[in-house]
Design a protein around this motif. Structure first.
Motif, PDB file in Angstrom:
ATOM      1  N   LYS A 148     -10.191   4.841  -1.453  1.00 11.36           N
ATOM      2  CA  LYS A 148     -11.222   3.820  -1.573  1.00 11.36           C
ATOM      3  C   LYS A 148     -10.653   2.411  -1.370  1.00 11.36           C
ATOM      4  O   LYS A 148     -11.260   1.575  -0.704  1.00 11.36           O
ATOM      5  CB  LYS A 148     -11.846   3.923  -2.975  1.00 11.36           C
ATOM      6  CG  LYS A 148     -13.278   3.457  -3.028  1.00 11.36           C
ATOM      7  CD  LYS A 148     -13.927   3.832  -4.345  1.00 11.36           C
ATOM      8  CE  LYS A 148     -15.024   2.822  -4.638  1.00 11.36           C
ATOM      9  NZ  LYS A 148     -15.064   2.423  -6.046  1.00 11.36           N
ATOM     10  N   GLU A 149      -9.466   2.198  -1.923  1.00 11.09           N
ATOM     11  CA  GLU A 149      -8.866   0.870  -1.791  1.00 11.09           C
ATOM     12  C   GLU A 149      -8.333   0.616  -0.392  1.00 11.09           C
ATOM     13  O   GLU A 149      -8.336  -0.512   0.100  1.00 11.09           O
ATOM     14  CB  GLU A 149      -7.665   0.733  -2.755  1.00 11.09           C
ATOM     15  CG  GLU A 149      -8.020   0.547  -4.196  1.00 11.09           C
ATOM     16  CD  GLU A 149      -6.799   0.802  -5.085  1.00 11.09           C
ATOM     17  OE1 GLU A 149      -5.671   0.659  -4.592  1.00 11.09           O
ATOM     18  OE2 GLU A 149      -7.002   1.175  -6.247  1.00 11.09           O
ATOM     19  N   LYS A 168       1.879   2.606  -3.327  1.00 16.48           N
ATOM     20  CA  LYS A 168       0.904   3.416  -4.081  1.00 16.48           C
ATOM     21  C   LYS A 168       1.013   4.885  -3.688  1.00 16.48           C
ATOM     22  O   LYS A 168       0.920   5.778  -4.537  1.00 16.48           O
ATOM     23  CB  LYS A 168      -0.506   2.902  -3.806  1.00 16.48           C
ATOM     24  CG  LYS A 168      -0.744   1.544  -4.439  1.00 16.48           C
ATOM     25  CD  LYS A 168      -2.095   0.987  -4.011  1.00 16.48           C
ATOM     26  CE  LYS A 168      -2.187  -0.488  -4.371  1.00 16.48           C
ATOM     27  NZ  LYS A 168      -3.087  -1.219  -3.479  1.00 16.48           N
ATOM     28  N   ARG A 170      -8.519  -2.375   3.142  1.00 11.70           N
ATOM     29  CA  ARG A 170      -7.221  -2.957   3.477  1.00 11.70           C
ATOM     30  C   ARG A 170      -6.916  -2.738   4.961  1.00 11.70           C
ATOM     31  O   ARG A 170      -6.436  -3.632   5.648  1.00 11.70           O
ATOM     32  CB  ARG A 170      -6.113  -2.297   2.641  1.00 11.70           C
ATOM     33  CG  ARG A 170      -6.200  -2.615   1.181  1.00 11.70           C
ATOM     34  CD  ARG A 170      -5.534  -3.922   0.833  1.00 11.70           C
ATOM     35  NE  ARG A 170      -4.082  -3.847   0.936  1.00 11.70           N
ATOM     36  CZ  ARG A 170      -3.288  -4.833   0.571  1.00 11.70           C
ATOM     37  NH1 ARG A 170      -3.805  -5.949   0.081  1.00 11.70           N
ATOM     38  NH2 ARG A 170      -1.980  -4.723   0.692  1.00 11.70           N
ATOM     39  N   ASP A 204       0.822  -1.217   0.000  1.00 10.94           N
ATOM     40  CA  ASP A 204       0.000   0.000   0.000  1.00 10.94           C
ATOM     41  C   ASP A 204       0.852   1.262   0.000  1.00 10.94           C
ATOM     42  O   ASP A 204       0.504   2.259  -0.629  1.00 10.94           O
ATOM     43  CB  ASP A 204      -0.918  -0.007   1.222  1.00 10.94           C
ATOM     44  CG  ASP A 204      -2.035  -1.004   1.065  1.00 10.94           C
ATOM     45  OD1 ASP A 204      -2.793  -0.872   0.090  1.00 10.94           O
ATOM     46  OD2 ASP A 204      -2.138  -1.910   1.894  1.00 10.94           O
TER      47      ASP A 204
END
Lengths: 187, 374
Positions: free
Chosen positions: B185-186, B145, B190, B142
């Motif tokens: 959003k992702e 990103k 997570r 993560d």
């Protein structure tokens, strides 16, 4: 929290009465820090020797709410008052003023319950820089004082462990003094 | 030099010296702790710091105000945005520069992204300290990103020099906004998965619950801030206590936990990531149009005086004090770094702990060594 700053202000004025009698400061009444505004761009170093004073400052302008300038031997007492008031130690700053032949020491305190930062400042002579250690009141001062001592050569009397913190043990000289000259590289 | 002592048959009073570091995975950098051990118990801990000392404060005294900007991101390389923010904030405060609203919102968005990426490194590394390899891989997935988003915007992956006196270097583009929205959003599910995977794990809980109690009083005496003080149940957050930028306009909660143990500090950081997502979302929704730089003189001259500016960095309160004599170069730049105060209490807090618990506590302090050594 502004209530307690007011309270603290009055307490300090009572505790160190000389400062108001000898040096009445107009900033006290105004409640704001006039120094920053009044000073023109090309001004000399701010206030050659800080007068003993206790004044309210505007947080949005200076970053703190109460500015207290005391004699070196009064710092311990002021820190005691702040400790009672639930303040936490924030940092200790050393500043070299070679033109005045003095070191300035700024002790910052903050309160976890709101926007209350108190600054206690003092000056010690450059040729005999000595001041009492705060580490008995605030153990967190221990490291800050070790750091200030190694970079400025200021002696904190009563410090439990006055050795280098960040510099190597055998380092000579005081790097943050304005007249510090590093040893030439041997290579 | 440490004196070498012969090893004798052990008696009840026998102690020995154990060097933790300077190169040890659990110190996350070059930090040495000289432990006096009584069996498995720490009798005494002495921190030996300064291995990565670079004297940033002296560097500040021999370059112009603008030239010091890149230094600020190299103190705590994991939360560079907030550090740069404090420095530009101090200079803006001194010069009376008001950055445009769009720039302030961009600062908040990038700072909060940086906070999440910093907490992700801590999360992965902390669990690695405690013996779990998997979470690190999830966390870095993560974090990658975020780093990609910020790299496209600022050109750097860690040591951002994106904030400038009076605004930010470049405006954000549609890709950044869309990418950030997609990330938010992702990342929410997570984060929930991370909690299910780790926070409830019984092995993990046994390692951290009631371990390393650091209460509010100790934090006060040592000047420990950030997740340390919030993990002791005190809602002290510079973003609320000394509001700066556009944080007063944004709705978020200051995460606290009354436990004051390693678990408390863990939970606070996990909740902070959630709150950062909230802040980013709101800031994206409200992002105003307009310029991203105020009109500032080409050469910055700071009026004589002394100014402080504090921000809430990932590890706690970061504060810059600048002292100007009206010249082109600063007279003094003082950096108050959160890890310095947070670590200084370790010597007292570690006394009497078992070595493995001491590691569990040290990990929960979230140390970045260059932040201590400067």
């Amino acid at each position: 929290m502004s209530q307690s700053i007011k309270h603290l202000h009055e307490r300090f004025q009572k505790l160190f009465p000389a400062m108001d009698a000898d040096n009445p400061s107009p900033a006290d009444e105004a409640g704001t820090d006039s120094r920053e505004e009044a000073e023109p761009l090309e001004a000399e170093a701010p206030a050659a020797v800080p007068q003993l004073r206790c004044r309210r400052t505007e947080h949005a302008k200076a970053g703190y709410d109460l500015d207290l300038a005391v004699e070196p031997q009064q710092v311990l007492e002021a820190a005691g008052v702040l400790d009672e008031g639930g303040f936490a130690i924030d940092m200790i700053t050393g500043i070299d003023w070679p033109d005045d032949n003095q070191f300035e020491l700024i002790y910052d305190f903050l309160h976890f319950q709101g926007p209350a930062r108190v600054v206690v400042r003092t000056r010690v002579p450059r040729d005999r820089p000595e001041i009492a250690s705060l580490s008995a009141i605030f153990p967190g001062a221990n490291w800050h004082e070790r750091e200030t001592a190694e970079f400025y050569g200021i002696q904190f009397t009563g410090h439990p462990n006055p050795i280098h913190l960040l510099l190597p043990d055998d380092f000579q000289g005081f790097p943050l003094r304005k007249d510090f000259k590093p040893e030439p590289d041997p290579s | 030099m440490m004196e070498l002592q012969p090893v004798h048959a052990t008696g009840p009073q026998e102690t020995f010296v154990l060097n933790l570091g300077p190169q040890h995975p659990a110190t996350h950098g070059v930090l040495r702790i000289k432990l006096t051990m009584d069996g498995e118990f720490i009798k005494d801990a002495v921190i030996v710091a300064g291995y990565v000392h670079r004297e940033h404060e002296k560097m500040g005294e021999n370059r112009t105000w603008a030239q010091f900007l890149p230094n600020t991101s190299r103190i705590d390389y994991l939360s560079a945005m907030m550090y740069t923010h404090a420095y530009v904030g101090a200079v803006e405060r001194a010069c009376g520069i008001q950055p445009p609203s769009r720039a302030e919102y961009i600062r908040v968005i990038t700072s909060e992204l940086n906070r999440i990426s910093s907490h992700l490194v801590w999360w992965g590394a902390y669990l690695l300290d405690l013996g779990g390899m998997t979470p690190l891989l999830y966390a870095f997935d993560d974090r990658e990103k975020i780093l990609d988003l910020l790299e496209a915007l600022t050109g750097a992956r860690l040591t951002y020099c994106y904030y400038r006196f009076g605004g930010v270097l470049e405006d954000v583009d549609d890709n950044f906004i869309a990418g950030t929205r997609a990330f938010v959003k992702e990342f929410r599910p997570r984060l929930r998965m991370f909690r299910r995977l780790v926070s409830e794990n019984i092995i993990f809980r046994k390692r951290v619950e009631n371990i390393g109690i650091i209460d509010a009083e100790m934090c006060r005496k040592y000047g420990a801030t950030g997740p340390m003080i919030r993990g002791a149940g005190v809602p002290y957050d510079v973003r609320r206590a000394e509001p700066y930028s556009v944080y007063p306009e944004l709705d978020f909660e200051v995460a606290t936990d009354p436990a004051a143990d390693s678990m408390g500090r863990y939970k606070v950081r996990m909740e902070e990531m959630e709150q950062s997502l909230r802040i980013i979302e709101q800031a994206l929704d409200r992002l105003p149009d307009g310029p991203v730089m105020a009109k500032v003189p080409r050469v910055i001259k700071v009026p004589a005086g002394e100014y402080c500016y504090a921000t809430e960095a990932a590890r706690g309160r970061f504060e810059v004090r600048i002292v100007s004599t009206g010249k082109l170069i600063p007279h003094r730049i003082r950096l108050r770094t959160p890890c310095f105060g947070n670590l200084s209490l370790f010597e007292e807090a570690a006394r009497g702990m078992m070595l493995a618990d001491g590691i569990a506590m040290m990990g929960s302090l979230d140390l970045v060594i260059p932040d201590i050594d400067r």
